[in-house]
Write a protein that holds these residues in place. Structure first.
Motif, PDB file in Angstrom:
ATOM      1  N   ASP A 196       0.806  -1.228   0.000  1.00 50.48           N
ATOM      2  CA  ASP A 196       0.000   0.000   0.000  1.00 50.48           C
ATOM      3  C   ASP A 196       0.836   1.275   0.000  1.00 50.48           C
ATOM      4  O   ASP A 196       0.333   2.344  -0.308  1.00 50.48           O
ATOM      5  N   TYR A 197       2.117   1.182   0.346  1.00 51.51           N
ATOM      6  CA  TYR A 197       2.977   2.372   0.350  1.00 51.51           C
ATOM      7  C   TYR A 197       3.931   2.357  -0.848  1.00 51.51           C
ATOM      8  O   TYR A 197       4.365   1.289  -1.289  1.00 51.51           O
ATOM      9  N   TYR A 198       4.278   3.573  -1.302  1.00 55.86           N
ATOM     10  CA  TYR A 198       5.406   3.668  -2.248  1.00 55.86           C
ATOM     11  C   TYR A 198       6.694   3.528  -1.429  1.00 55.86           C
ATOM     12  O   TYR A 198       7.482   2.611  -1.651  1.00 55.86           O
ATOM     13  N   CYS A 199       6.845   4.371  -0.414  1.00 57.88           N
ATOM     14  CA  CYS A 199       8.046   4.312   0.421  1.00 57.88           C
ATOM     15  C   CYS A 199       7.821   5.178   1.662  1.00 57.88           C
ATOM     16  O   CYS A 199       7.373   6.321   1.541  1.00 57.88           O
ATOM     17  N   SER A 200       8.144   4.638   2.843  1.00 57.11           N
ATOM     18  CA  SER A 200       7.984   5.444   4.070  1.00 57.11           C
ATOM     19  C   SER A 200       9.293   6.116   4.475  1.00 57.11           C
ATOM     20  O   SER A 200       9.470   6.515   5.624  1.00 57.11           O
ATOM     21  N   GLY A 201      10.207   6.265   3.520  1.00 56.51           N
ATOM     22  CA  GLY A 201      11.419   7.040   3.774  1.00 56.51           C
ATOM     23  C   GLY A 201      12.517   6.216   4.414  1.00 56.51           C
ATOM     24  O   GLY A 201      12.489   4.987   4.418  1.00 56.51           O
ATOM     25  N   ASN A 202      13.475   6.949   4.946  1.00 59.94           N
ATOM     26  CA  ASN A 202      14.603   6.298   5.604  1.00 59.94           C
ATOM     27  C   ASN A 202      14.098   5.407   6.739  1.00 59.94           C
ATOM     28  O   ASN A 202      13.227   5.821   7.508  1.00 59.94           O
ATOM     29  N   ASP A 203      14.626   4.197   6.826  1.00 57.88           N
ATOM     30  CA  ASP A 203      14.265   3.322   7.943  1.00 57.88           C
ATOM     31  C   ASP A 203      14.854   3.939   9.210  1.00 57.88           C
ATOM     32  O   ASP A 203      16.077   4.045   9.353  1.00 57.88           O
ATOM     33  N   LEU A 204      13.976   4.349  10.125  1.00 56.11           N
ATOM     34  CA  LEU A 204      14.453   5.083  11.296  1.00 56.11           C
ATOM     35  C   LEU A 204      15.301   4.220  12.215  1.00 56.11           C
ATOM     36  O   LEU A 204      16.040   4.749  13.040  1.00 56.11           O
ATOM     37  N   THR A 272       7.283  15.257   3.921  1.00 54.57           N
ATOM     38  CA  THR A 272       8.704  15.334   4.285  1.00 54.57           C
ATOM     39  C   THR A 272       8.809  15.890   5.716  1.00 54.57           C
ATOM     40  O   THR A 272       9.032  17.099   5.893  1.00 54.57           O
ATOM     41  N   PRO A 273       8.672  15.039   6.735  1.00 54.06           N
ATOM     42  CA  PRO A 273       8.600  15.534   8.125  1.00 54.06           C
ATOM     43  C   PRO A 273       9.971  15.783   8.762  1.00 54.06           C
ATOM     44  O   PRO A 273      10.231  15.364   9.888  1.00 54.06           O
ATOM     45  N   PHE A 274      10.852  16.493   8.013  1.00 56.03           N
ATOM     46  CA  PHE A 274      12.217  16.687   8.527  1.00 56.03           C
ATOM     47  C   PHE A 274      12.230  17.482   9.818  1.00 56.03           C
ATOM     48  O   PHE A 274      12.994  17.195  10.733  1.00 56.03           O
ATOM     49  N   HIS A 276      10.127  17.649  12.207  1.00 58.29           N
ATOM     50  CA  HIS A 276       9.740  16.846  13.372  1.00 58.29           C
ATOM     51  C   HIS A 276      10.885  15.966  13.853  1.00 58.29           C
ATOM     52  O   HIS A 276      10.936  15.571  15.007  1.00 58.29           O
ATOM     53  N   LEU A 277      11.788  15.637  12.934  1.00 55.98           N
ATOM     54  CA  LEU A 277      12.880  14.726  13.280  1.00 55.98           C
ATOM     55  C   LEU A 277      14.194  15.476  13.513  1.00 55.98           C
ATOM     56  O   LEU A 277      15.238  14.849  13.704  1.00 55.98           O
ATOM     57  N   GLY A 278      14.137  16.800  13.479  1.00 58.26           N
ATOM     58  CA  GLY A 278      15.357  17.594  13.660  1.00 58.26           C
ATOM     59  C   GLY A 278      16.301  17.462  12.481  1.00 58.26           C
ATOM     60  O   GLY A 278      17.510  17.625  12.623  1.00 58.26           O
TER      61      GLY A 278
HETATM   62  N1  COA Z   1      11.396   3.282   9.527  1.00 56.64           N
HETATM   63  C1  COA Z   1      11.297   2.124  10.196  1.00 56.64           C
HETATM   64  N2  COA Z   1      10.151   1.412  10.316  1.00 56.64           N
HETATM   65  C2  COA Z   1       9.075   1.916   9.684  1.00 56.64           C
HETATM   66  C3  COA Z   1       9.108   3.104   8.969  1.00 56.64           C
HETATM   67  C4  COA Z   1      10.341   3.808   8.891  1.00 56.64           C
HETATM   68  N3  COA Z   1      10.471   4.932   8.204  1.00 56.64           N
HETATM   69  N4  COA Z   1       7.872   3.340   8.466  1.00 56.64           N
HETATM   70  C5  COA Z   1       7.096   2.315   8.860  1.00 56.64           C
HETATM   71  N5  COA Z   1       7.826   1.459   9.608  1.00 56.64           N
HETATM   72  C6  COA Z   1       7.367   0.224  10.217  1.00 56.64           C
HETATM   73  C7  COA Z   1       6.622   0.449  11.521  1.00 56.64           C
HETATM   74  O1  COA Z   1       7.541   0.529  12.597  1.00 56.64           O
HETATM   75  C8  COA Z   1       5.769  -0.781  11.597  1.00 56.64           C
HETATM   76  O2  COA Z   1       6.601  -1.829  12.042  1.00 56.64           O
HETATM   77  P1  COA Z   1       6.050  -2.850  13.177  1.00 56.64           P
HETATM   78  O3  COA Z   1       4.838  -3.484  12.551  1.00 56.64           O
HETATM   79  O4  COA Z   1       7.184  -3.787  13.387  1.00 56.64           O
HETATM   80  O5  COA Z   1       5.707  -1.986  14.357  1.00 56.64           O
HETATM   81  C9  COA Z   1       5.434  -1.079  10.146  1.00 56.64           C
HETATM   82  O6  COA Z   1       6.412  -0.378   9.363  1.00 56.64           O
HETATM   83  C10 COA Z   1       4.069  -0.598   9.731  1.00 56.64           C
HETATM   84  O7  COA Z   1       3.990   0.780  10.043  1.00 56.64           O
HETATM   85  P2  COA Z   1       2.781   1.403  10.914  1.00 56.64           P
HETATM   86  O8  COA Z   1       3.295   2.612  11.620  1.00 56.64           O
HETATM   87  O9  COA Z   1       2.129   0.339  11.719  1.00 56.64           O
HETATM   88  O10 COA Z   1       1.760   1.817   9.745  1.00 56.64           O
HETATM   89  P3  COA Z   1       0.798   3.080   9.722  1.00 56.64           P
HETATM   90  O11 COA Z   1      -0.014   2.927   8.481  1.00 56.64           O
HETATM   91  O12 COA Z   1       0.112   3.270  11.014  1.00 56.64           O
HETATM   92  O13 COA Z   1       1.800   4.343   9.542  1.00 56.64           O
HETATM   93  C11 COA Z   1       3.634   5.575   8.599  1.00 56.64           C
HETATM   94  C12 COA Z   1       2.678   4.377   8.444  1.00 56.64           C
HETATM   95  C13 COA Z   1       4.636   5.520   7.440  1.00 56.64           C
HETATM   96  C14 COA Z   1       2.853   6.886   8.571  1.00 56.64           C
HETATM   97  C15 COA Z   1       4.364   5.482   9.970  1.00 56.64           C
HETATM   98  O14 COA Z   1       4.914   4.181  10.104  1.00 56.64           O
HETATM   99  C16 COA Z   1       5.483   6.485  10.101  1.00 56.64           C
HETATM  100  O15 COA Z   1       5.239   7.633  10.458  1.00 56.64           O
HETATM  101  N6  COA Z   1       6.727   6.070   9.783  1.00 56.64           N
HETATM  102  C17 COA Z   1       7.871   6.949   9.881  1.00 56.64           C
HETATM  103  C18 COA Z   1       8.015   7.743   8.607  1.00 56.64           C
HETATM  104  C19 COA Z   1       9.222   8.652   8.703  1.00 56.64           C
HETATM  105  O16 COA Z   1       9.317   9.478   9.578  1.00 56.64           O
HETATM  106  N7  COA Z   1      10.161   8.426   7.772  1.00 56.64           N
HETATM  107  C20 COA Z   1      11.403   9.154   7.752  1.00 56.64           C
HETATM  108  C21 COA Z   1      11.219  10.468   7.085  1.00 56.64           C
HETATM  109  S1  COA Z   1      12.731  11.386   7.068  1.00 56.64           S
END
Ligand code: COA
Length: 396
Positions: A196-204, A272-274, A276-278
Motif C-alpha cells: 500500500d505504500y510507495y516508500c515510508s522514507g529512511n528506515d528510522l 517530508t517531516p524533517f 519533526h525529526l530535527g
Molecule cells: N522506519 C522504520 N520502520 C518503519 C518506517 C520507517 N520509516 N515506516 C514504517 N515502519 C514500520 C513500523 O515501525 C511498523 O513496524 P512494526 O509493525 O514492526 O511496528 C510497520 O512499518 C508498519 O507501520 P505502521 O506505523 O504500523 O503503519 P501506519 O499505516 O500506522 O503508519 C507511517 C505508516 C509511514 C505513517 C508510519 O509508520 C510512520 O510515520 N513512519 C515513519 C516515517 C518517517 O518518519 N520516515 C522518515 C522520514 S525522514
C-alpha cells in the motif's frame, strides 16, 4: 509520529525486556527459554556458532540481540558489566538483552542458543526453496524485486510490511539496481513500491545501529552513503519514471525531483517531516523543489512538513499525472509499454539535453545537503528526538 515512535522504541530497545523464563516469540519461531529436557553439548554449541556465520539471510536486529545475549550468558554467565550510557545505543541494546536473562543457568542459555540457531537454519532452508525468494536471491536482492520486460526495467521496493522503509541494505541494493539498469538493454527504468505504500522514507532504525567509532562515524558513513545514493539518481542516463502507488515519505519524496516523470495513484500522499525529526532536506530537494513549485510552496513542505495529496502535488508540478487508484496500474503500465517502444537513443539523448546542464549543480547541492545532514545527525535537536524516544519508552 507518537504511535510510530512508541512502537519503534519498544521494538528496538525493549525487545529484550521480557521475562526469560517465559516463552519469547520470534518471527517464524517460538523459543522456550524455561528449563528444557535436552542439554546441548559444548560441541553442539560450537557447531551452532559456526552455523550462524553461514546464515544466508540477515536474521534481523532482534534475533541478533537474542543470539548475542544467549552467547554471553552461556559463556560468561549473568551480565555484570556496567550499563552503557543512553546514547551508546548499540551497546545499551546489547547490555539490555543480556541483562534481562538474569540468572538463567549457563547450560540453559547454551541449549536455547542451539535451539534458536537450529530454527534459523531450518527457516532459511525452507525460504530459499520457495521460487520467488530463490529468484530474488539469484539476483542478489533481499528487499527489491527487479524485472526486465518489454524494454522496461522495473525496480520494486519490496518491504511492504515496513511500508517500504529504506534500510541501509536497501540503499545499497537500490544503487546496485540503478547501476545495473543504466547498462542493461531496457529503454526506460521504473521505480515503484510493493503493497500500500510507495516508500515510508529512511528506515528510522538505521539511526540505532551505531558502529564502534560512535555517532560521529555513523554520521560520516551515512552522509557518504546518502551522497552516493542520490548521485545514482542524478547520473541515471535513461528516462527514469516513478510509479507512486501509495503514500511517499522523506527520501521517497525528495528524490522525485530527480525523476523524469512521476505518475501517482490518487491514494498517494507526499510528506517530508524533517522538522519533526530535527533533520534537513536531502535528495537535492532544497534545489529541485523551489524550482518546481516555487520557494514558498517548497518551504511549506520542506521546513514545516506540510503533507500534499496527489492532486496537490500534481498542481504544484512535482507529479506529472494522477490516476484513480482503481485504474492506476493498468493505465500507467499501458502508457509505459508504449513509451518503451520509442527509439531508445533519442530518449537518452533528449534526457541528457534536458538534464546535463544541471548535473554539476545537482552534485554540488547533493554534497552540501549531505554535509548539513551530517551535522544535523549529531545536533542537539536530533539528540533530543532520541531523548524523546527514550523518555516515551520509560512511560510505556
Ligand atoms: N522506519 C522504520 N520502520 C518503519 C518506517 C520507517 N520509516 N515506516 C514504517 N515502519 C514500520 C513500523 O515501525 C511498523 O513496524 P512494526 O509493525 O514492526 O511496528 C510497520 O512499518 C508498519 O507501520 P505502521 O506505523 O504500523 O503503519 P501506519 O499505516 O500506522 O503508519 C507511517 C505508516 C509511514 C505513517 C508510519 O509508520 C510512520 O510515520 N513512519 C515513519 C516515517 C518517517 O518518519 N520516515 C522518515 C522520514 S525522514
Amino acid at each position: 509520529m507518537t504511535e510510530f515512535s512508541r512502537r519503534l522504541v519498544r521494538r528496538c530497545w525493549l525487545s529484550a525486556v521480557q521475562n526469560p523464563l517465559q516463552v519469547i516469540s520470534f518471527p517464524a519461531l517460538q523459543l522456550h527459554v524455561s528449563g528444557t529436557a535436552m542439554r546441548a553439548s559444548q560441541e553442539d554449541f560450537e557447531n551452532a556458532m559456526n552455523q550462524v556465520k553461514l546464515l544466508k539471510k540477515d536474521p534481523g536486529n532482534e534475533v541478533k540481540l537474542k543470539l548475542y545475549a544467549l552467547y554471553k550468558q552461556a559463556t560468561e554467565g549473568p551480565c555484570s558489566i556496567p550499563k552503557p550510557g543512553v546514547f551508546d545505543l548499540t551497546n545499551k541494546a546489547k547490555w539490555d538483552a543480556w541483562n534481562v536473562l538474569g540468572n538463567l543457568p549457563k547450560e540453559t542459555a547454551r541449549q536455547n542458543y542451539v535451539d534458536l540457531v537450529s530454527s534459523l537454519t531450518s527457516s532459511s532452508k525452507s525460504s530459499s526453496q520457495a521460487k520467488p525468494g530463490a529468484d530474488r536471491e539469484r539476483q542478489g536482492y533481499e528487499n527489491l524485486v527487479v524485472t526486465s520486460e518489454d524494454g522496461i526495467t522495473k525496480i520494486m521496493l519490496n518491504r511492504p510490511i515496513k511500508k517500504n522503509a529504506i534500510s541501509t541494505q536497501m540503499y545499497h541494493e537500490i544503487m546496485l539496481a540503478l547501476k545495473t539498469a543504466s547498462k542493461d538493454d531496457s529503454t526506460i527504468t521504473v521505480l515503484t513500491g510493493n503493497g500500500d505504500y510507495y516508500c515510508s522514507g529512511n528506515d528510522l532504525t538505521n539511526f540505532t545501529d551505531i558502529p564502534a567509532g560512535g555517532v560521529e562515524e555513523k554520521a560520516k558513513n551515512s552522509a557518504l552513503m546518502l551522497r552516493d545514493f542520490v548521485g545514482c539518481f542524478i547520473d541515471f542516463p535513461k528516462p527514469l519514471i516513478a510509479v507512486v502507488n501509495g503514500p511517499a515519505v522523506g527520501i521517497g519524496v525528495t528524490t522525485l525531483g530527480l525523476f523524469d516523470v512521476v505518475y501517482a495513484s490518487d491514494k498517494a500522499t507526499f510528506h517530508t517531516p524533517f522538522g519533526h525529526l530535527g533533520l534537513s532536506p536531502e535528495g537535492c530537494s532544497s534545489y529541485t523543489f523551489p524550482k518546481i513549485m516555487g520557494p514558498a510552496k517548497a518551504a511549506e513542505m520542506l521546513i514545516f512538513g506540510k503533507k500534499l495529496t496527489a492532486r496537490e502535488a500534481c498542481a504544484q508540478g512535482l507529479v506529472t499525472e494522477v490516476f484513480p487508484d482503481s485504474i492506476f496500474q493498468k493505465e500507467v503500465w499501458t502508457r509505459l509499454k508504449a513509451y518503451s517502444k520509442l527509439p531508445p537513443n533519442a530518449m537518452r539523448v533528449s534526457k541528457q539535453v534536458i538534464r546535463n546542464t544541471e548535473k554539476e549543480k545537482l552534485h554540488a547541492v547533493n554534497a552540501e545537503e549531505c554535509r548539513v545532514l551530517r551535522e544535523r545527525w549529531m545536533s542537539d535537536e536530533c539528540i533530543n528526538a532520541a531523548m524523546n524516544f527514550l523518555s516515551r519508552r520509560a512511560k510505556l
